[in-house]
Design a protein around this motif. Structure first.
Motif, PDB file in Angstrom:
ATOM      1  N   GLN A 130       0.939  -1.210   0.048  1.00 50.67           N
ATOM      2  CA  GLN A 130       0.037   0.072   0.017  1.00 50.67           C
ATOM      3  C   GLN A 130       0.805   1.330  -0.229  1.00 50.67           C
ATOM      4  OE1 GLN A 130      -2.150  -0.393   3.566  1.00 50.67           O
ATOM      5  NE2 GLN A 130      -0.636   0.427   4.725  1.00 50.67           N
ATOM      6  N   GLY A 131       0.164   2.466  -0.414  1.00 47.96           N
ATOM      7  CA  GLY A 131       0.899   3.513  -0.346  1.00 47.96           C
ATOM      8  C   GLY A 131       0.669   4.417   0.998  1.00 47.96           C
ATOM      9  N   SER A 132       1.382   4.695   1.775  1.00 49.85           N
ATOM     10  CA  SER A 132       0.984   5.626   3.019  1.00 49.85           C
ATOM     11  C   SER A 132       1.537   6.796   2.849  1.00 49.85           C
ATOM     12  CB  SER A 132       1.932   4.610   4.293  1.00 49.85           C
ATOM     13  OG  SER A 132       1.710   5.329   5.594  1.00 49.85           O
ATOM     14  N   LEU A 133       0.665   7.737   3.462  1.00 53.12           N
ATOM     15  CA  LEU A 133       0.957   9.369   3.412  1.00 53.12           C
ATOM     16  C   LEU A 133       1.282   9.686   4.378  1.00 53.12           C
ATOM     17  CD1 LEU A 133      -2.432  10.404   1.215  1.00 53.12           C
ATOM     18  CD2 LEU A 133      -0.178   9.419   0.303  1.00 53.12           C
ATOM     19  N   SER A 134       2.014  10.984   4.308  1.00 48.93           N
ATOM     20  CA  SER A 134       2.768  11.497   5.546  1.00 48.93           C
ATOM     21  C   SER A 134       2.631  13.114   5.059  1.00 48.93           C
ATOM     22  CB  SER A 134       3.814  11.014   6.031  1.00 48.93           C
ATOM     23  OG  SER A 134       4.951  11.148   5.034  1.00 48.93           O
ATOM     24  N   GLY A 135       2.802  13.972   6.141  1.00 49.81           N
ATOM     25  CA  GLY A 135       2.911  15.314   5.788  1.00 49.81           C
ATOM     26  C   GLY A 135       1.717  16.054   6.334  1.00 49.81           C
ATOM     27  N   VAL A 136       1.550  17.422   6.118  1.00 53.76           N
ATOM     28  CA  VAL A 136       0.716  18.262   6.692  1.00 53.76           C
ATOM     29  C   VAL A 136       0.413  19.247   5.850  1.00 53.76           C
ATOM     30  CG1 VAL A 136       0.187  20.030   8.712  1.00 53.76           C
ATOM     31  CG2 VAL A 136       1.629  17.973   9.131  1.00 53.76           C
ATOM     32  N   ILE A 137      -0.900  19.806   5.590  1.00 49.98           N
ATOM     33  CA  ILE A 137      -1.426  20.682   4.884  1.00 49.98           C
ATOM     34  C   ILE A 137      -2.012  21.973   5.715  1.00 49.98           C
ATOM     35  CG2 ILE A 137      -2.928  21.645   3.144  1.00 49.98           C
ATOM     36  CD1 ILE A 137      -3.080  18.379   2.357  1.00 49.98           C
ATOM     37  N   THR A 138      -1.375  23.112   5.664  1.00 50.92           N
ATOM     38  CA  THR A 138      -1.940  24.072   6.577  1.00 50.92           C
ATOM     39  C   THR A 138      -2.191  25.422   5.569  1.00 50.92           C
ATOM     40  OG1 THR A 138       0.382  24.997   6.769  1.00 50.92           O
ATOM     41  CG2 THR A 138      -0.609  23.267   8.306  1.00 50.92           C
ATOM     42  N   ILE A 139      -3.067  26.338   6.390  1.00 48.89           N
ATOM     43  CA  ILE A 139      -3.046  27.457   5.726  1.00 48.89           C
ATOM     44  C   ILE A 139      -1.991  28.596   6.168  1.00 48.89           C
ATOM     45  CG2 ILE A 139      -4.589  29.673   6.074  1.00 48.89           C
ATOM     46  CD1 ILE A 139      -5.912  27.695   4.239  1.00 48.89           C
ATOM     47  N   ASP A 140      -1.396  29.047   5.205  1.00 49.30           N
ATOM     48  CA  ASP A 140      -0.354  29.925   5.427  1.00 49.30           C
ATOM     49  C   ASP A 140      -0.763  31.026   6.536  1.00 49.30           C
ATOM     50  OD1 ASP A 140       1.890  31.893   5.515  1.00 49.30           O
ATOM     51  OD2 ASP A 140       2.125  31.986   3.179  1.00 49.30           O
ATOM     52  N   PRO A 141       0.037  31.215   7.674  1.00 48.57           N
ATOM     53  CA  PRO A 141      -0.374  32.248   8.752  1.00 48.57           C
ATOM     54  C   PRO A 141      -0.191  33.616   8.154  1.00 48.57           C
ATOM     55  CG  PRO A 141       1.666  31.039   9.392  1.00 48.57           C
ATOM     56  CD  PRO A 141       0.974  30.293   8.216  1.00 48.57           C
ATOM     57  N   ASP A 142       0.508  33.858   7.365  1.00 42.35           N
ATOM     58  CA  ASP A 142       0.863  35.149   6.669  1.00 42.35           C
ATOM     59  C   ASP A 142      -0.097  35.638   5.569  1.00 42.35           C
ATOM     60  OD1 ASP A 142       3.158  35.448   8.493  1.00 42.35           O
ATOM     61  OD2 ASP A 142       4.489  34.581   7.172  1.00 42.35           O
ATOM     62  N   PHE A 143      -1.144  34.660   5.169  1.00 40.51           N
ATOM     63  CA  PHE A 143      -1.762  34.833   4.003  1.00 40.51           C
ATOM     64  C   PHE A 143      -2.984  35.881   4.637  1.00 40.51           C
ATOM     65  CE2 PHE A 143      -5.612  34.195   1.637  1.00 40.51           C
ATOM     66  CZ  PHE A 143      -5.128  34.509   0.176  1.00 40.51           C
ATOM     67  N   PHE A 144      -3.184  36.981   3.627  1.00 34.47           N
ATOM     68  CA  PHE A 144      -4.087  38.160   3.719  1.00 34.47           C
ATOM     69  C   PHE A 144      -4.731  38.334   2.478  1.00 34.47           C
ATOM     70  CE2 PHE A 144      -5.817  42.249   4.584  1.00 34.47           C
ATOM     71  CZ  PHE A 144      -6.548  42.045   5.780  1.00 34.47           C
ATOM     72  N   SER A 145      -6.069  38.193   2.436  1.00 33.04           N
ATOM     73  CA  SER A 145      -6.760  38.679   1.037  1.00 33.04           C
ATOM     74  C   SER A 145      -6.985  40.162   0.980  1.00 33.04           C
ATOM     75  CB  SER A 145      -7.768  37.672   1.026  1.00 33.04           C
ATOM     76  OG  SER A 145      -8.550  38.357  -0.365  1.00 33.04           O
ATOM     77  N   SER A 146      -6.528  40.895  -0.059  1.00 32.91           N
ATOM     78  CA  SER A 146      -6.734  42.094  -0.231  1.00 32.91           C
ATOM     79  C   SER A 146      -7.801  42.368  -1.804  1.00 32.91           C
ATOM     80  CB  SER A 146      -5.447  43.050  -0.613  1.00 32.91           C
ATOM     81  OG  SER A 146      -4.844  42.372  -1.506  1.00 32.91           O
ATOM     82  N   GLU A 147      -8.069  41.312  -2.117  1.00 33.20           N
ATOM     83  CA  GLU A 147      -9.197  41.051  -3.251  1.00 33.20           C
ATOM     84  C   GLU A 147     -10.470  41.779  -3.163  1.00 33.20           C
ATOM     85  OE1 GLU A 147      -8.259  37.645  -6.397  1.00 33.20           O
ATOM     86  OE2 GLU A 147      -8.096  36.752  -4.313  1.00 33.20           O
TER      87      GLU A 147
END
Length: 338
Positions: free
Chosen positions: A69-86
């Motif tokens: 089997q294929g076993s996954l690892s790692g973490v996905i996060t929201i960039d703490p410095d991200f800020f939308s100006s749209e």
């Protein structure tokens, strides 16, 4: 930070994937292994802004209950410095960006330059969405679902959005971002016809029995045990020490100690609680497998880790329940095997 991308609608993009992981079961597979109706992998277009960080995602080939089997690892996060100006968010701090869903796709490169879609299912059991962080640790897929052997590509696409925290009439901004650098190999021997069984008895599997121990690490009062040596169970000469910061718990390794994600256990379950474990059978030390990814993120309930000590001994550890008294004080209950 990832490269900037082009916005694509969340709903339309989701239809391009053969399977999904949003905290529940994967989507229906449109084709079966080896089906001639298999289609090329079509990834959604990516957004011009990227609020997502992919932290060391990887796939490790390992033995599972039904073969490899294929076993996954790692973490996905929201960039703490991200800020939308749209748009309506320009200059407005009343906003929050979170992960809405995660989609996976597996493709098999062909000789003509195409990458054909594989009917693989992956899910994120127990993950509540939307979220700021998603761990891929202990998520896996069975190679028996693959159409053939050889080299495959694994794609991880994250759909996220920025929403207004006060005015619900403000239209959210949607983002689509894909990690496309993962490959894995299914050994050609798995696709060969099985060899006739030998008349001689097979060698018995090695099993070193281990026993579960439970301990609570805490810094709530001075007399609490906040560190542990897994061999003795005491705080003296510790392997790891508890740290609480901003209502998040961490295990800080001592010099020479390494902490890895576990690649073999089921999130939130002890080995003896899984369906594959027969009553009365021992828990074997050999059933635990560390991934290649070191772990220095916050602790969460059900997380499995492997603590490697300077002497070469590895202690499997499951996190039971982080509890917080305030931002800098709390406790974490661990189950470890020795």
């Amino acid at each position: 930070m990832n490269s900037k991308k082009i916005l694509f609608g969340l709903t339309a993009a989701a239809t391009l994937f053969s399977f999904t992981a949003c905290g529940g079961e994967g989507g229906d597979n449109p084709v079966g292994p080896g089906s001639s109706s298999s289609k090329p992998v079509e990834l959604p277009k990516e957004s011009s802004l990227n609020p997502v960080l992919f932290n060391e995602p990887s796939v490790t080939v390992m033995s599972g209950m039904n073969g490899m089997q294929g076993s996954l690892s790692g973490v996905i996060t929201i960039d703490p410095d991200f800020f939308s100006s749209e748009g309506a968010f320009e200059g407005d701090t009343n906003q929050v960006t979170r992960i809405d869903s995660v989609h996976f796709a597996v493709g098999k490169p062909t000789g003509d330059g195409k990458i054909m879609q594989e009917p693989i299912a992956i899910n994120l059991d127990g993950q509540v969405l939307p979220a700021d962080r998603i761990s891929l640790s202990q998520k896996f897929f069975e190679f028996s679902q693959l159409s053939s052997c050889g080299v495959f590509n694994l794609y991880i696409t994250v759909f996220s959005s920025t929403k207004h925290t006060v005015d619900q009439k403000v239209k959210p901004i949607l983002y689509t971002n894909t990690y496309s650098q993962l490959t894995f190999t299914r050994n050609e021997t798995e696709c060969k016809a099985p060899e006739p069984e030998s008349s001689s008895a097979s060698e018995p599997e090695v099993c070193t029995p281990v026993t579960a121990k439970e301990v609570t690490l805490s810094n709530q009062v001075a007399s609490d045990q906040k560190a542990i040596n897994f061999e003795t169970g005491l705080a003296d000469n510790p392997h790891v020490t508890l740290k609480i910061s901003d209502e998040e718990a961490f295990l800080i390794p001592s010099e020479g100690v390494s902490i890895f994600e576990d690649n073999s256990q089921t999130t939130g379950l002890k080995p003896e609680e899984t369906e594959s474990h027969k009553p009365g059978d021992p828990v074997c030390y050999e059933s635990f497998l560390a991934s290649s990814r070191t772990y220095n993120d916050e602790l969460s309930s059900g997380l499995w880790l492997e603590i490697s000590t300077p002497g070469g001994k590895v202690y499997p550890v499951m996190i039971l329940s982080p509890m917080f008294q305030n931002k800098t004080r709390g406790s974490v209950t661990l189950v470890y095997y020795k």
